[in-house]
Design a protein around this motif. Structure first.
Motif, PDB file in Angstrom:
ATOM      1  N   ARG A 250     -28.258   4.942 -36.647  1.00 21.52           N
ATOM      2  CA  ARG A 250     -27.080   5.166 -35.804  1.00 21.52           C
ATOM      3  C   ARG A 250     -27.388   6.126 -34.655  1.00 21.52           C
ATOM      4  N   GLN A 251     -28.299   7.017 -34.874  1.00 20.23           N
ATOM      5  CA  GLN A 251     -28.636   8.007 -33.848  1.00 20.23           C
ATOM      6  C   GLN A 251     -29.708   7.493 -32.869  1.00 20.23           C
ATOM      7  N   ILE A 252     -30.428   6.463 -33.274  1.00 25.31           N
ATOM      8  CA  ILE A 252     -31.488   5.924 -32.416  1.00 25.31           C
ATOM      9  C   ILE A 252     -31.030   4.697 -31.643  1.00 25.31           C
ATOM     10  N   VAL A 253     -30.293   3.802 -32.304  1.00 25.92           N
ATOM     11  CA  VAL A 253     -29.837   2.552 -31.684  1.00 25.92           C
ATOM     12  C   VAL A 253     -28.567   2.812 -30.877  1.00 25.92           C
ATOM     13  N   PRO A 254     -28.457   2.281 -29.643  1.00 26.31           N
ATOM     14  CA  PRO A 254     -27.228   2.436 -28.854  1.00 26.31           C
ATOM     15  C   PRO A 254     -26.015   1.971 -29.651  1.00 26.31           C
TER      16      PRO A 254
END
Length: 234
Positions: free
Chosen positions: A148-152
């Protein structure tokens, strides 16, 4: 020489009637008749144009021709006005269409700018995979939180759908019938080394590689998910 009746000229032109009336009045000795009375008397007596002196014949003919020219000029003006009004209506319609197209184009461009702005904001809010401290192991919840923090944000659900089907969020998933490995089942798993040497043990590295692969090949996770639904692979 043919004898031409003045009747046609008298009824055709008001100017001609006045002129002919005056002539008849002089010829009859009556100087008190009005022009209309003179015209009626002239028409009623069937006075012929040839009976009038040459100068008065020319006046009658000139008056008739003048009225014809005036009538033609009025008709031409009327036609010109109608043409001008039609042209104005056509121009107004064309301007309205042009304005509508310009407004639609401006709205579309504004929408695209807004979407690009949102996408840029979403990407700027993502976290770099290398910023996660390495752990000896990760739970599914921890891996999903990392994703969730890496993928837009607007692409996460599509990314999640693919990972659900490929590995059920198991970063150590190893396909026994092929060399596919990890969250996104890279084939072979060693491909993920381009994202980091710890690709076998670090979910963040796998997420980084998987996201890059989806963007390069399908334009993003949602493009990859659309392809996956149609083919059961990506």
């Amino acid at each position: 020489m043919s004898r031409i009746s003045v009747r046609g000229f008298a009824v055709a032109s008001a100017t001609a009637v006045t002129t002919v009336g005056s002539v008849v009045g002089v010829a009859s000795g009556n100087t008190t008749q009005t022009p209309s009375e003179d015209a009626e008397a002239l028409v009623g007596s069937s006075t012929l144009l040839a009976d009038l002196p040459a100068g008065q014949q020319a006046q009658v003919q000139t008056a008739s021709l003048t009225q014809q020219a005036d009538s033609q000029a009025i008709a031409a003006d009327t036609t010109a006005k109608k043409d001008a009004e039609a042209a104005a209506r056509k121009k107004a319609a064309e301007d309205a269409v042009s304005k509508q197209k310009a407004a639609e184009k401006a709205a579309q461009e504004a929408k695209e700018r807004e979407e690009a702005k949102k996408e840029a904001a979403s990407r700027s809010a993502t976290r770099d995979p290398s910023s996660f401290a390495p752990q000896s192991s990760y739970t599914i919840a921890e891996v999903q939180s990392m994703a969730r923090q890496i993928v837009p944000a607007d692409q996460f659900q599509c990314f999640s759908n693919i990972v659900d089907h490929e590995s059920s969020w198991n970063y150590q998933a190893d396909n026994p019938t092929s060399d596919a490995f990890g969250l996104v089942q890279a084939l072979p798993g060693s491909k993920m080394s381009s994202a980091g040497a710890d690709w076998q043990t670090n979910p963040a590295t796998q997420i980084k590689w998987g996201l890059g692969y989806m963007e390069d090949r399908y334009g993003g996770p949602c493009g990859a998910w659309e392809f996956w639904q149609a083919n059961n692979w990506y």
